[in-house]
Design an enzyme around this catalytic site. Structure first.
Site, PDB file in Angstrom:
ATOM      1  N   TYR A 114      -2.833  -0.771  10.442  1.00 22.06           N
ATOM      2  CA  TYR A 114      -2.795  -0.969   8.984  1.00 22.06           C
ATOM      3  C   TYR A 114      -1.415  -0.635   8.420  1.00 22.06           C
ATOM      4  O   TYR A 114      -0.852  -1.410   7.642  1.00 22.06           O
ATOM      5  CB  TYR A 114      -3.876  -0.114   8.332  1.00 22.06           C
ATOM      6  CG  TYR A 114      -4.044  -0.367   6.854  1.00 22.06           C
ATOM      7  CD1 TYR A 114      -4.744  -1.476   6.397  1.00 22.06           C
ATOM      8  CD2 TYR A 114      -3.490   0.493   5.905  1.00 22.06           C
ATOM      9  CE1 TYR A 114      -4.898  -1.722   5.034  1.00 22.06           C
ATOM     10  CE2 TYR A 114      -3.646   0.262   4.545  1.00 22.06           C
ATOM     11  CZ  TYR A 114      -4.353  -0.849   4.116  1.00 22.06           C
ATOM     12  OH  TYR A 114      -4.497  -1.087   2.764  1.00 22.06           O
ATOM     13  N   SER A 161       0.857  -1.196   0.000  1.00 20.28           N
ATOM     14  CA  SER A 161       0.000   0.000   0.000  1.00 20.28           C
ATOM     15  C   SER A 161       0.889   1.241   0.000  1.00 20.28           C
ATOM     16  O   SER A 161       2.088   1.155   0.298  1.00 20.28           O
ATOM     17  CB  SER A 161      -0.852  -0.028   1.274  1.00 20.28           C
ATOM     18  OG  SER A 161      -1.421   1.234   1.534  1.00 20.28           O
TER      19      SER A 161
HETATM   20  P1  NAP Z   1     -12.356  -4.728   0.288  1.00 18.04           P
HETATM   21  O1  NAP Z   1     -13.128  -4.228  -0.878  1.00 18.04           O
HETATM   22  O2  NAP Z   1     -12.801  -4.349   1.655  1.00 18.04           O
HETATM   23  O3  NAP Z   1     -12.279  -6.334   0.170  1.00 18.04           O
HETATM   24  C1  NAP Z   1     -11.610  -7.051   1.159  1.00 18.04           C
HETATM   25  C2  NAP Z   1     -11.518  -8.500   0.750  1.00 18.04           C
HETATM   26  O4  NAP Z   1     -10.760  -9.202   1.757  1.00 18.04           O
HETATM   27  C3  NAP Z   1     -12.876  -9.188   0.652  1.00 18.04           C
HETATM   28  O5  NAP Z   1     -12.871 -10.066  -0.443  1.00 18.04           O
HETATM   29  C4  NAP Z   1     -12.957  -9.973   1.961  1.00 18.04           C
HETATM   30  O6  NAP Z   1     -13.731 -11.153   1.913  1.00 18.04           O
HETATM   31  C5  NAP Z   1     -11.496 -10.345   2.162  1.00 18.04           C
HETATM   32  N1  NAP Z   1     -11.216 -10.707   3.552  1.00 18.04           N
HETATM   33  C6  NAP Z   1     -11.252  -9.900   4.647  1.00 18.04           C
HETATM   34  N2  NAP Z   1     -10.977 -10.608   5.753  1.00 18.04           N
HETATM   35  C7  NAP Z   1     -10.762 -11.894   5.351  1.00 18.04           C
HETATM   36  C8  NAP Z   1     -10.424 -13.097   6.020  1.00 18.04           C
HETATM   37  N3  NAP Z   1     -10.292 -13.157   7.360  1.00 18.04           N
HETATM   38  N4  NAP Z   1     -10.265 -14.232   5.296  1.00 18.04           N
HETATM   39  C9  NAP Z   1     -10.437 -14.199   3.948  1.00 18.04           C
HETATM   40  N5  NAP Z   1     -10.764 -13.092   3.250  1.00 18.04           N
HETATM   41  C10 NAP Z   1     -10.907 -11.955   3.954  1.00 18.04           C
HETATM   42  O7  NAP Z   1     -10.831  -4.279   0.214  1.00 18.04           O
HETATM   43  P2  NAP Z   1      -9.939  -3.841  -1.043  1.00 18.04           P
HETATM   44  O8  NAP Z   1      -9.907  -2.369  -1.074  1.00 18.04           O
HETATM   45  O9  NAP Z   1     -10.320  -4.604  -2.249  1.00 18.04           O
HETATM   46  O10 NAP Z   1      -8.502  -4.303  -0.524  1.00 18.04           O
HETATM   47  C11 NAP Z   1      -7.866  -5.484  -0.996  1.00 18.04           C
HETATM   48  C12 NAP Z   1      -6.405  -5.442  -0.569  1.00 18.04           C
HETATM   49  O11 NAP Z   1      -5.789  -4.306  -1.181  1.00 18.04           O
HETATM   50  C13 NAP Z   1      -6.191  -5.287   0.934  1.00 18.04           C
HETATM   51  O12 NAP Z   1      -5.061  -6.026   1.332  1.00 18.04           O
HETATM   52  C14 NAP Z   1      -5.916  -3.806   1.087  1.00 18.04           C
HETATM   53  O13 NAP Z   1      -5.149  -3.537   2.241  1.00 18.04           O
HETATM   54  C15 NAP Z   1      -5.150  -3.528  -0.183  1.00 18.04           C
HETATM   55  N6  NAP Z   1      -5.138  -2.123  -0.568  1.00 18.04           N
HETATM   56  C16 NAP Z   1      -6.310  -1.454  -0.790  1.00 18.04           C
HETATM   57  C17 NAP Z   1      -6.257  -0.113  -1.153  1.00 18.04           C
HETATM   58  C18 NAP Z   1      -7.499   0.710  -1.415  1.00 18.04           C
HETATM   59  O14 NAP Z   1      -7.370   1.938  -1.577  1.00 18.04           O
HETATM   60  N7  NAP Z   1      -8.677   0.118  -1.497  1.00 18.04           N
HETATM   61  C19 NAP Z   1      -5.014   0.528  -1.299  1.00 18.04           C
HETATM   62  C20 NAP Z   1      -3.851  -0.199  -1.066  1.00 18.04           C
HETATM   63  C21 NAP Z   1      -3.927  -1.519  -0.700  1.00 18.04           C
HETATM   64  P3  NAP Z   1     -15.306 -11.138   2.293  1.00 18.04           P
HETATM   65  O15 NAP Z   1     -15.985 -10.456   1.149  1.00 18.04           O
HETATM   66  O16 NAP Z   1     -15.697 -12.543   2.408  1.00 18.04           O
HETATM   67  O17 NAP Z   1     -15.439 -10.362   3.559  1.00 18.04           O
END
Ligand code: NAP
Length: 253
Positions: free
Chosen positions: A158, A145
């Site tokens: 985080y 990130s």
């Molecule tokens: P999101 O839309 O909130 O989706 C999170 C995903 O993680 C969902 O598929 C969820 O599954 C899964 N998850 C959460 N807890 C879990 C567990 N205990 N076991 C298995 N699956 C689990 O988040 P996102 O924005 O797509 O983020 C995805 C990744 O990218 C994360 O690592 C985040 O830190 C990283 N990231 C995001 C951003 C951003 O701006 N969005 C920026 C940098 C990095 P369920 O649907 O079943 O809950």
């Protein structure tokens, strides 16, 4: 000329594949020809895997809590079975954030962030790595990130987890590079998903972030597709241990 980004015949596992970034990347791997397993924890709409599959190669959905070692062991075994005993690509996209001031950060929430974001990715890589090392081939992509590089307020757990992901990516790359397994991370900027909804919905936060992005817009999961397809493809076989910002220029500010 051979299409270097073609993933026909490749077998892929994507954690966090039910929503947001993980779901978009799983779709991208599938569109490039791979057979895909998505891990979800709580939410996986009925028929999602079928809808993703369309007329292409198979897409499978497997329930797996990445914070639970025994669930991961079962999940990775189930994924490998569905994929015919081979896993070429792993994307560790499962992740959460919890927002508290550090002086009040509840232990339970700190542990949840670390267990999912760090331990989940490390143990999943370890378990999938058994297949990859035996094959002598694998591509792992971790989700780092902007917070692997810069910190912030009310995101202590985080940012610690994402700095850990950057280092563990390099550590795996050091140990597995000469065995055919490349481990890299992408570091997305601010991406429109459920995770950032609170920031998107708060006008001051939204604008403050926007003002720092030279590209002049927030990112979407689509913005991550090209770089990830490159990193998991044969075109990037000499790329190992990097943490690649995909941030519209945020870090250049
Ligand atoms: P999101 O839309 O909130 O989706 C999170 C995903 O993680 C969902 O598929 C969820 O599954 C899964 N998850 C959460 N807890 C879990 C567990 N205990 N076991 C298995 N699956 C689990 O988040 P996102 O924005 O797509 O983020 C995805 C990744 O990218 C994360 O690592 C985040 O830190 C990283 N990231 C995001 C951003 C951003 O701006 N969005 C920026 C940098 C990095 P369920 O649907 O079943 O809950």
């Amino acid at each position: 000329m051979k299409n270097l980004l073609d993933l026909t015949g490749k077998k892929a596992l994507v954690t966090g594949g039910s929503r947001g970034i993980g779901n978009r990347l799983a779709r991208a791997l599938h569109e490039a020809g791979a057979e895909v397993v998505i891990f979800y924890n709580h939410t996986c709409p009925d028929g999602l895997a079928q809808e993703m599959q369309g007329d292409g190669t198979a897409v499978h959905a497997v329930q797996c809590d990445v914070a639970d070692r025994s669930s991961l062991e079962r999940g990775v075994k189930a994924a490998a079975d569905r994929l015919g005993g081979r896993i070429d690509i792993l994307i560790n996209a499962a992740g959460i954030n919890r927002r508290y001031w550090l002086e009040d950060f509840p232990t339970k929430d700190w542990d949840e962030v670390m267990n999912i974001n760090v331990n989940g990715a490390v143990y999943c890589t370890q378990l999938v790595g058994k297949y990859m090392l035996a094959q002598g081939y694998g591509k792992v992509i971790n989700l780092a990130s902007m917070n692997s590089f810069v910190s912030g307020k009310r995101v202590g757990a985080y940012v610690a987890s994402k700095d850990a992901i950057a280092q563990i990516t390099k550590a795996f790359a050091n140990e597995w590079g000469d065995r055919g397994v490349r481990v890299n991370a992408i570091a997305p900027g601010y991406i429109r998903t459920d995770m950032t909804k609170a920031l998107q919905d708060d006008p001051a936060s939204y604008q403050g972030i926007l003002d720092r992005i030279p590209e002049g817009r927030w990112g979407t999961p689509d913005d991550l597709v090209g770089p990830v397809l490159l990193l998991v493809s044969d075109a990037a076989d000499y790329v190992n241990g990097i943490v690649m910002p995909i941030d519209g220029g945020y870090l250049a500010r």
